[in-house]
Design a protein around this motif. Structure first.
Motif, PDB file in Angstrom:
ATOM      1  N   MET A   1       0.838  -1.168   0.000  1.00  0.00           N
ATOM      2  CA  MET A   1       0.000   0.000   0.000  1.00  0.00           C
ATOM      3  C   MET A   1       0.889   1.239   0.000  1.00  0.00           C
ATOM      4  N   VAL A   2       0.455   2.247  -0.713  1.00  0.00           N
ATOM      5  CA  VAL A   2       1.190   3.505  -0.772  1.00  0.00           C
ATOM      6  C   VAL A   2       0.253   4.619  -0.352  1.00  0.00           C
ATOM      7  N   ASP A   3       0.724   5.486   0.550  1.00  0.00           N
ATOM      8  CA  ASP A   3      -0.148   6.573   0.996  1.00  0.00           C
ATOM      9  C   ASP A   3      -0.074   7.758   0.035  1.00  0.00           C
ATOM     10  N   SER A   4      -0.794   8.815   0.357  1.00  0.00           N
ATOM     11  CA  SER A   4      -0.889   9.977  -0.520  1.00  0.00           C
ATOM     12  C   SER A   4       0.441  10.715  -0.665  1.00  0.00           C
ATOM     13  N   GLU A   5       1.377  10.461   0.236  1.00  0.00           N
ATOM     14  CA  GLU A   5       2.695  11.092   0.176  1.00  0.00           C
ATOM     15  C   GLU A   5       3.715  10.195  -0.530  1.00  0.00           C
ATOM     16  N   GLY A   6       3.264   9.076  -1.074  1.00  0.00           N
ATOM     17  CA  GLY A   6       4.150   8.149  -1.758  1.00  0.00           C
ATOM     18  C   GLY A   6       4.906   7.225  -0.824  1.00  0.00           C
ATOM     19  N   ARG A   7       4.535   7.232   0.442  1.00  0.00           N
ATOM     20  CA  ARG A   7       5.180   6.395   1.444  1.00  0.00           C
ATOM     21  C   ARG A   7       4.594   4.998   1.381  1.00  0.00           C
ATOM     22  N   VAL A   8       5.455   3.987   1.276  1.00  0.00           N
ATOM     23  CA  VAL A   8       5.004   2.599   1.232  1.00  0.00           C
ATOM     24  C   VAL A   8       4.684   2.142   2.650  1.00  0.00           C
ATOM     25  N   ILE A   9       3.501   1.557   2.819  1.00  0.00           N
ATOM     26  CA  ILE A   9       3.076   1.073   4.125  1.00  0.00           C
ATOM     27  C   ILE A   9       2.901  -0.436   4.032  1.00  0.00           C
ATOM     28  N   TYR A  10       3.634  -1.139   4.868  1.00  0.00           N
ATOM     29  CA  TYR A  10       3.528  -2.594   4.918  1.00  0.00           C
ATOM     30  C   TYR A  10       2.765  -2.997   6.173  1.00  0.00           C
ATOM     31  N   LEU A  11       1.666  -3.693   5.992  1.00  0.00           N
ATOM     32  CA  LEU A  11       0.956  -4.273   7.125  1.00  0.00           C
ATOM     33  C   LEU A  11       1.329  -5.745   7.198  1.00  0.00           C
ATOM     34  N   THR A  12       1.542  -6.221   8.398  1.00  0.00           N
ATOM     35  CA  THR A  12       1.867  -7.629   8.576  1.00  0.00           C
ATOM     36  C   THR A  12       0.645  -8.490   8.253  1.00  0.00           C
ATOM     37  N   HIS A  47      -2.865  -0.739  17.621  1.00  0.00           N
ATOM     38  CA  HIS A  47      -2.166   0.525  17.808  1.00  0.00           C
ATOM     39  C   HIS A  47      -0.975   0.641  16.859  1.00  0.00           C
ATOM     40  N   LEU A  48      -0.270  -0.453  16.630  1.00  0.00           N
ATOM     41  CA  LEU A  48       0.830  -0.442  15.663  1.00  0.00           C
ATOM     42  C   LEU A  48       0.312  -0.152  14.260  1.00  0.00           C
ATOM     43  N   MET A  49      -0.806  -0.787  13.906  1.00  0.00           N
ATOM     44  CA  MET A  49      -1.397  -0.573  12.585  1.00  0.00           C
ATOM     45  C   MET A  49      -1.881   0.864  12.446  1.00  0.00           C
ATOM     46  N   TYR A  50      -2.546   1.390  13.472  1.00  0.00           N
ATOM     47  CA  TYR A  50      -3.029   2.773  13.430  1.00  0.00           C
ATOM     48  C   TYR A  50      -1.864   3.745  13.252  1.00  0.00           C
ATOM     49  N   ARG A  54      -1.314   6.205  10.205  1.00  0.00           N
ATOM     50  CA  ARG A  54      -1.430   7.587  10.673  1.00  0.00           C
ATOM     51  C   ARG A  54      -2.884   7.971  10.960  1.00  0.00           C
ATOM     52  N   VAL A  55      -3.575   7.112  11.662  1.00  0.00           N
ATOM     53  CA  VAL A  55      -4.941   7.415  12.099  1.00  0.00           C
ATOM     54  C   VAL A  55      -4.955   7.458  13.618  1.00  0.00           C
ATOM     55  N   LYS A  56      -5.780   8.374  14.154  1.00  0.00           N
ATOM     56  CA  LYS A  56      -5.827   8.561  15.601  1.00  0.00           C
ATOM     57  C   LYS A  56      -7.254   8.815  16.040  1.00  0.00           C
ATOM     58  N   GLY A  57      -7.432   8.772  17.338  1.00  0.00           N
ATOM     59  CA  GLY A  57      -8.688   9.181  17.931  1.00  0.00           C
ATOM     60  C   GLY A  57      -9.747   8.099  17.962  1.00  0.00           C
TER      61      GLY A  57
END
Length: 72
Positions: A1-12, A47-50, A54-57
């Motif tokens: 997965m790639v976020d809107s900033e082009g950062r690759v996000i790997y979920l286990t 919490h690690l996934m959040y 970058r999601v909170k609250g």
């Protein structure tokens, strides 16, 4: 997965297993029973996934599921 900033996000694998259970509105305890892990482990994984997503609250669960559905 790639976020809107082009950062690759790997979920286990385990983090990815949480998504459909979150969609069903399951509690930490119910998710833990489903996956054979403690509710504290579920809490930690979420919490690690959040943090990765970058999601909170109080709506972090909803935001995480929506991001996953949209592929970020």
């Amino acid at each position: 997965m790639v976020d809107s900033e082009g950062r690759v996000i790997y979920l286990t694998r385990r983090e990815r297993e949480l998504i459909p259970l979150l969609e069903r509105g399951m509690t930490y305890k119910e998710i833990g029973e489903e996956l054979g892990i403690s509710w504290m482990t579920v809490r930690c994984l979420l919490h690690l996934m959040y943090d990765k997503l970058r999601v909170k609250g109080p709506n972090a669960r909803v935001h995480a599921v929506n991001l996953w559905r949209e592929g970020l």
